[in-house]
Motif scaffolding. Structure first.
Motif, mmCIF file in Angstrom:
data_model
loop_
_atom_site.group_PDB
_atom_site.id
_atom_site.type_symbol
_atom_site.label_atom_id
_atom_site.label_comp_id
_atom_site.label_asym_id
_atom_site.label_seq_id
_atom_site.Cartn_x
_atom_site.Cartn_y
_atom_site.Cartn_z
ATOM 1 N N ASN A 42 0.775 -1.135 -0.080
ATOM 2 C CA ASN A 42 0.065 0.188 -0.055
ATOM 3 C C ASN A 42 1.014 1.213 0.027
ATOM 4 O O ASN A 42 0.572 2.126 -0.727
ATOM 5 C CB ASN A 42 -0.885 0.049 1.368
ATOM 6 N N ARG A 43 1.936 1.150 0.775
ATOM 7 C CA ARG A 43 2.821 2.594 0.963
ATOM 8 C C ARG A 43 3.544 2.707 -0.448
ATOM 9 O O ARG A 43 3.683 3.762 -0.895
ATOM 10 C CB ARG A 43 3.718 2.019 2.063
ATOM 11 N N ARG A 45 2.532 1.424 -3.484
ATOM 12 C CA ARG A 45 1.651 2.203 -4.511
ATOM 13 C C ARG A 45 1.516 3.702 -4.124
ATOM 14 O O ARG A 45 1.232 4.171 -5.150
ATOM 15 C CB ARG A 45 0.286 1.377 -4.516
ATOM 16 N N ARG A 46 1.129 3.966 -2.996
ATOM 17 C CA ARG A 46 1.066 5.617 -2.692
ATOM 18 C C ARG A 46 2.395 6.426 -2.989
ATOM 19 O O ARG A 46 2.042 7.530 -3.650
ATOM 20 C CB ARG A 46 0.784 5.651 -1.089
ATOM 21 N N GLU A 49 2.231 7.198 -6.537
ATOM 22 C CA GLU A 49 1.070 8.341 -6.943
ATOM 23 C C GLU A 49 1.364 9.696 -6.613
ATOM 24 O O GLU A 49 0.813 10.721 -7.271
ATOM 25 C CB GLU A 49 -0.282 7.813 -6.237
ATOM 26 N N ASP A 50 1.973 10.027 -5.318
ATOM 27 C CA ASP A 50 2.103 11.368 -5.116
ATOM 28 C C ASP A 50 3.344 11.593 -4.364
ATOM 29 O O ASP A 50 4.190 10.906 -3.552
ATOM 30 C CB ASP A 50 0.961 11.897 -3.979
ATOM 31 N N ALA A 53 3.460 11.122 -0.239
ATOM 32 C CA ALA A 53 3.775 9.867 0.263
ATOM 33 C C ALA A 53 5.258 9.474 0.008
ATOM 34 O O ALA A 53 5.913 8.674 0.818
ATOM 35 C CB ALA A 53 3.091 8.938 -0.696
ATOM 36 N N GLN A 54 6.013 10.086 -0.857
ATOM 37 C CA GLN A 54 7.406 9.849 -1.335
ATOM 38 C C GLN A 54 8.083 10.586 -0.144
ATOM 39 O O GLN A 54 9.203 9.794 0.324
ATOM 40 C CB GLN A 54 7.850 10.516 -2.469
ATOM 41 N N GLY A 124 -6.201 -1.794 3.431
ATOM 42 C CA GLY A 124 -5.890 -0.477 3.051
ATOM 43 C C GLY A 124 -4.869 0.066 3.672
ATOM 44 O O GLY A 124 -4.611 1.488 4.013
ATOM 45 N N LEU A 126 -1.806 2.041 6.125
ATOM 46 C CA LEU A 126 -0.392 2.798 5.813
ATOM 47 C C LEU A 126 0.255 2.781 7.011
ATOM 48 O O LEU A 126 1.586 3.016 7.065
ATOM 49 C CB LEU A 126 -0.769 4.016 5.412
ATOM 50 N N ARG A 154 -5.570 3.206 8.932
ATOM 51 C CA ARG A 154 -5.679 3.670 7.423
ATOM 52 C C ARG A 154 -5.098 5.370 7.831
ATOM 53 O O ARG A 154 -5.276 5.922 8.947
ATOM 54 C CB ARG A 154 -6.808 3.829 7.115
#
Length: 154
Positions: A42-43, A45-46, A49-50, A53-54, A124, A126, A154
């Protein structure tokens, strides 16, 4: 990225994930291990995406593939305590016993997670912690899953 480099990244991600799972949750039931693998995915994939999150989960890295995102998430500081040199299970992460059945199970779980064949048992999530501890950040938060001695949010 060449096909060979992609395979090497996937193999490295699978081994790193297996070692983290083994050190963090290897003594827990398989459902907890699967949920922790799901959380790592999950982390990752996140992170793809943004940028927030990085910064939060990957130490600011911006990886170009899911396997590289998994590696970035697992190597980032303060994400998985057993990676810290002073953690009691750090040696288990660094030097797992090759024939250890728990390590072999964690390798199977890691490969399934990276292949997308592992349903997300974490709901889901994190964030997580061992159910025997209640860190300050978790006070007042409602868990989304409690599996195999681990608690997920979450």
């Amino acid at each position: 990225m060449s096909g060979a480099a992609m395979v090497r990244a996937e193999e490295a991600a699978a081994e790193l994930l297996a070692r983290v799972l083994h050190a963090e949750a290897g003594a827990h039931p398989v459902r907890g291990i699967e949920a922790l693998a799901s959380l790592a995915m999950n982390r990752a994939r996140r992170v793809l995406e943004d940028a927030e999150a990085q910064a939060r989960f990957a130490g600011g890295e911006a990886p170009g593939s899911l396997a590289r995102a998994v590696i970035a998430v697992l190597r980032a500081p303060f994400q998985f305590p057993a990676r810290h040199p002073r953690h009691p299970r750090h040696a288990l992460f660094l030097h797992p016993a090759e024939g250890d059945p728990g390590l072999l199970m964690c390798r199977r779980v890691a490969r399934r997670a990276l292949a997308g064949a592992l349903p997300d048992a974490s709901g889901g999530a994190l964030w997580w912690h061992d159910a025997l501890r209640l860190p300050a950040w978790a006070i007042g938060r409602v868990p989304c899953a409690e599996l195999g001695g681990l608690t997920f949010y979450r």
